[in-house]
Each structure stands twice: as structure tokens, then as C-alpha cells.
Design an enzyme around this catalytic site. Sequence first.
Site, PDB file in Angstrom:
ATOM      1  CB  SER A 213       4.881   0.682   0.314  1.00  0.00           C
ATOM      2  OG  SER A 213       5.149   1.907  -0.341  1.00  0.00           O
TER       3      SER A 213
ATOM      4  NE  ARG B  58      -2.079  -6.256 -14.618  1.00  0.00           N
ATOM      5  CZ  ARG B  58      -3.163  -7.041 -14.496  1.00  0.00           C
ATOM      6  NH1 ARG B  58      -3.546  -7.470 -13.289  1.00  0.00           N
ATOM      7  NH2 ARG B  58      -3.860  -7.403 -15.540  1.00  0.00           N
TER       8      ARG B  58
ATOM      9  CB  ALA C  62      -2.871  -0.645   4.061  1.00  0.00           C
ATOM     10  CE  LYS C  63       1.647  -1.857   0.183  1.00  0.00           C
ATOM     11  NZ  LYS C  63       1.463  -3.302  -0.119  1.00  0.00           N
TER      12      LYS C  63
ATOM     13  CE1 TYR D   8      -0.191   0.672  -1.752  1.00  0.00           C
ATOM     14  CE2 TYR D   8       1.513   2.251  -1.148  1.00  0.00           C
ATOM     15  CZ  TYR D   8       1.135   1.083  -1.789  1.00  0.00           C
ATOM     16  OH  TYR D   8       2.078   0.330  -2.449  1.00  0.00           O
ATOM     17  CB  ALA D   9       0.705   5.764   4.374  1.00  0.00           C
TER      18      ALA D   9
ATOM     19  N   GLY E 106      -1.527 -11.582  -6.264  1.00  0.00           N
ATOM     20  CA  GLY E 106      -1.360 -10.438  -7.170  1.00  0.00           C
ATOM     21  C   GLY E 106      -0.273 -10.714  -8.190  1.00  0.00           C
ATOM     22  CB  ALA E 107       1.365 -13.814  -9.088  1.00  0.00           C
TER      23      ALA E 107
HETATM   24  P1  NAI Z   1       0.096  -3.946  -9.919  1.00  0.00           P
HETATM   25  O1  NAI Z   1      -1.086  -3.052  -9.835  1.00  0.00           O
HETATM   26  O2  NAI Z   1       0.939  -3.900 -11.142  1.00  0.00           O
HETATM   27  O3  NAI Z   1      -0.354  -5.461  -9.653  1.00  0.00           O
HETATM   28  C1  NAI Z   1      -1.137  -5.791  -8.529  1.00  0.00           C
HETATM   29  C2  NAI Z   1      -1.868  -7.089  -8.794  1.00  0.00           C
HETATM   30  O4  NAI Z   1      -2.677  -7.375  -7.623  1.00  0.00           O
HETATM   31  C3  NAI Z   1      -2.831  -7.007  -9.987  1.00  0.00           C
HETATM   32  O5  NAI Z   1      -2.589  -8.084 -10.876  1.00  0.00           O
HETATM   33  C4  NAI Z   1      -4.205  -7.089  -9.343  1.00  0.00           C
HETATM   34  O6  NAI Z   1      -5.170  -7.744 -10.174  1.00  0.00           O
HETATM   35  C5  NAI Z   1      -3.911  -7.880  -8.076  1.00  0.00           C
HETATM   36  N1  NAI Z   1      -4.960  -7.684  -7.070  1.00  0.00           N
HETATM   37  C6  NAI Z   1      -5.480  -6.500  -6.654  1.00  0.00           C
HETATM   38  N2  NAI Z   1      -6.455  -6.711  -5.753  1.00  0.00           N
HETATM   39  C7  NAI Z   1      -6.562  -8.054  -5.600  1.00  0.00           C
HETATM   40  C8  NAI Z   1      -7.405  -8.885  -4.800  1.00  0.00           C
HETATM   41  N3  NAI Z   1      -8.351  -8.378  -4.015  1.00  0.00           N
HETATM   42  N4  NAI Z   1      -7.236 -10.227  -4.882  1.00  0.00           N
HETATM   43  C9  NAI Z   1      -6.296 -10.757  -5.706  1.00  0.00           C
HETATM   44  N5  NAI Z   1      -5.476 -10.016  -6.476  1.00  0.00           N
HETATM   45  C10 NAI Z   1      -5.602  -8.673  -6.423  1.00  0.00           C
HETATM   46  O7  NAI Z   1       0.962  -3.619  -8.596  1.00  0.00           O
HETATM   47  P2  NAI Z   1       2.547  -3.697  -8.339  1.00  0.00           P
HETATM   48  O8  NAI Z   1       3.099  -2.365  -8.609  1.00  0.00           O
HETATM   49  O9  NAI Z   1       3.117  -4.889  -8.978  1.00  0.00           O
HETATM   50  O10 NAI Z   1       2.560  -3.873  -6.738  1.00  0.00           O
HETATM   51  C11 NAI Z   1       2.628  -5.134  -6.094  1.00  0.00           C
HETATM   52  C12 NAI Z   1       2.716  -4.893  -4.581  1.00  0.00           C
HETATM   53  O11 NAI Z   1       3.855  -4.096  -4.280  1.00  0.00           O
HETATM   54  C13 NAI Z   1       1.517  -4.141  -4.002  1.00  0.00           C
HETATM   55  O12 NAI Z   1       1.218  -4.632  -2.722  1.00  0.00           O
HETATM   56  C14 NAI Z   1       2.020  -2.733  -3.940  1.00  0.00           C
HETATM   57  O13 NAI Z   1       1.304  -1.988  -2.993  1.00  0.00           O
HETATM   58  C15 NAI Z   1       3.464  -2.960  -3.549  1.00  0.00           C
HETATM   59  N6  NAI Z   1       4.352  -1.846  -3.861  1.00  0.00           N
HETATM   60  C16 NAI Z   1       4.516  -1.396  -5.156  1.00  0.00           C
HETATM   61  C17 NAI Z   1       5.360  -0.341  -5.417  1.00  0.00           C
HETATM   62  C18 NAI Z   1       5.579   0.174  -6.786  1.00  0.00           C
HETATM   63  O14 NAI Z   1       6.288   1.187  -6.933  1.00  0.00           O
HETATM   64  N7  NAI Z   1       5.035  -0.420  -7.841  1.00  0.00           N
HETATM   65  C19 NAI Z   1       6.100   0.342  -4.334  1.00  0.00           C
HETATM   66  C20 NAI Z   1       5.857  -0.208  -3.022  1.00  0.00           C
HETATM   67  C21 NAI Z   1       5.014  -1.266  -2.816  1.00  0.00           C
END
Ligand code: NAI
Length: 251
Positions: free
Chosen positions: A140, A14, A155-156, A152-153, A11-12
Site C-alpha cells: 500500500s 469482495r 505491515a505493508k 498497517y503501514a 481475501g477474494a
Molecule cells: P476489503 O476489506 O474490501 O476486502 C478484504 C477481504 O479480505 C475481505 O473479503 C475479508 O473478509 C478478507 N479477509 C480479511 N481477513 C482475512 C483473513 N484473516 N483470512 C482470509 N480473508 C480475510 O479490502 P480491499 O480494499 O479490497 O483491500 C484488499 C487489499 O488491498 C488489502 O490487503 C488492503 O490492505 C490492500 N489495499 C487496499 C487499498 C484500498 O484503497 N482499498 C489501498 C492499498 C492497499
Amino acid sequence: MSNVRIAIVTGAARGIGAAVAKRLAADGFAVAVLDLDEPAAKLVAEAIETSGGHALAVGVDISDESGVKAAVQRIGEELGEPTVLVNNAGIIRDNLLFKMSVDDWDAVMNVHLRGSFLMSREVQAYMTKSGWGRIVNLSSTSALGNKGQANYASAKAGLQGFTKTLALELGKFGVTVNAIAPGFIETEMTAATAQRMGVPFEEFKNARAAQIPVARTGVPNDIAHAVSFFVSEDAGFVSGQVLYVAGGPRA
Ligand code: NAI
């Protein structure tokens, strides 16, 4: 390249994942930038290369077993054998329980739990072989319960049990496994939540910051810094932990 360790960040393309990939590259790791969105992953890999780092963009759905196998094999061949894995890819499909569809439940489980499982199972082979490894899972604060996020809760919270179990199983191979549980971090994920609720992002962030002891919302680099610590050489005695990076106490 022989002394360079190879890190995979899922998920890198963005948000938090991109910040983690860039930070690990700056720390000296060669980084595989994995994402469903390959064009965006390529931009992150290019940015890393431009700043003097080494990166490979790989497009894959982490919930797809054969795709994960092929992706990790490709990384092994093109970048080197991976010994650091950051399970960061994630999605949200928020809804109150009575409105939550089975598809929304399954989609979230598939990315967070099945995806982290498949990636970890594939990469542990390289870690145990080399007698050294680091896994960091993104949990999370929602693991403690959050309205509208039953999927989500769960899973986390599941990822916290996954983390502790892998720490027990892999410790004797020199592999540490830890989790980071972020609070509110400014990314496209939280921007989408604000939009869904019909609130401008700035207003949404300010309201959240008012509830956070350090009086601000988090940024991706807050999480990248914690990942950098967990994967560092000297953090080998820290394993099975869940670190809340939320601007205040949790848990
Ligand atoms: P984001 O939505 O900005 O980026 C997530 C990335 O994961 C995207 O680039 C997406 O294409 C990729 N992705 C999604 N499904 C995928 C799959 N099946 N295979 C490969 N890539 C996939 O999310 P963000 O905010 O950067 O979150 C990153 C992690 O941190 C997540 O696990 C999120 O649940 C967790 N998190 C985020 C928080 C927040 O406030 N933003 C708070 C707590 C946890």
C-alpha cells in the site's frame, strides 16, 4: 484441465480480491477464491463459473497455520496444484499510536504478514516442484507512512521486504515475486474509513481525487490489471519489484 494454471487469491470475497479473481479467471486461470467470509466467496466463485470460468470458493482464516495447510491441500486436490498466489486479504484497525491497542497491532500483523507468510510457505512447494510460479503481494502507499496507521503501514512496508526476499530465494525455481502498492481504491475498506470519519463516501472520494495526479480515485480493476501483468507468462524477468498503482508517482 492439464494446461490450465491454478491461481489462489486471498481475501477474494469482495473489493480488490474479487476483481483480481475475476480477472485471472478471464485470463484463463482456474481460481481459488479464498476468504474468511465463505458465503461471499461462494458468490464470487459462482459469478466466475457463470461467465465461463473455473473457480472454487474456500473459507479460511489465512492467519491460522493448520487452516492454511488444509485449504491449500484441498485446492491442490479439487482444483489442481496452485502455481499463482495473490496475497491480498487485509484488514485495517486504524488509530493514533497513543490509542492503539495491542489487539489492533496484532490483528493487522497477523492477517497481512503472518497470513502472507503462511500462504506463501504452503504454496511455494507446488511452485518449486513445477519450476514455475508467480506471487503477488498487496502492499500500500501507506507503507511510506500514514497517520493513524502505525500497524498497517508497518505491515505493508514489511510486505515489501518479504517480497524482495522471496524474489531472491525463489528466483532460481522460475518463481517471480512482486508487490503492488495501491493508492486510494474504492472498496468496502475505504467506504468504512469514510464512515468512521463521518464523511459521505462520495465527498471522501472527491477530496482524495483532488490530491491524485490523474484526478480520480482508483477502482479494483486498476489493481487487477497490474496483477494480470505480474502473473503473465511473459513477465518472468520482472521480480522483486514494488509497483505503485496510485494515479501518480510515489516512493
Ligand atoms: P476489503 O476489506 O474490501 O476486502 C478484504 C477481504 O479480505 C475481505 O473479503 C475479508 O473478509 C478478507 N479477509 C480479511 N481477513 C482475512 C483473513 N484473516 N483470512 C482470509 N480473508 C480475510 O479490502 P480491499 O480494499 O479490497 O483491500 C484488499 C487489499 O488491498 C488489502 O490487503 C488492503 O490492505 C490492500 N489495499 C487496499 C487499498 C484500498 O484503497 N482499498 C489501498 C492499498 C492497499
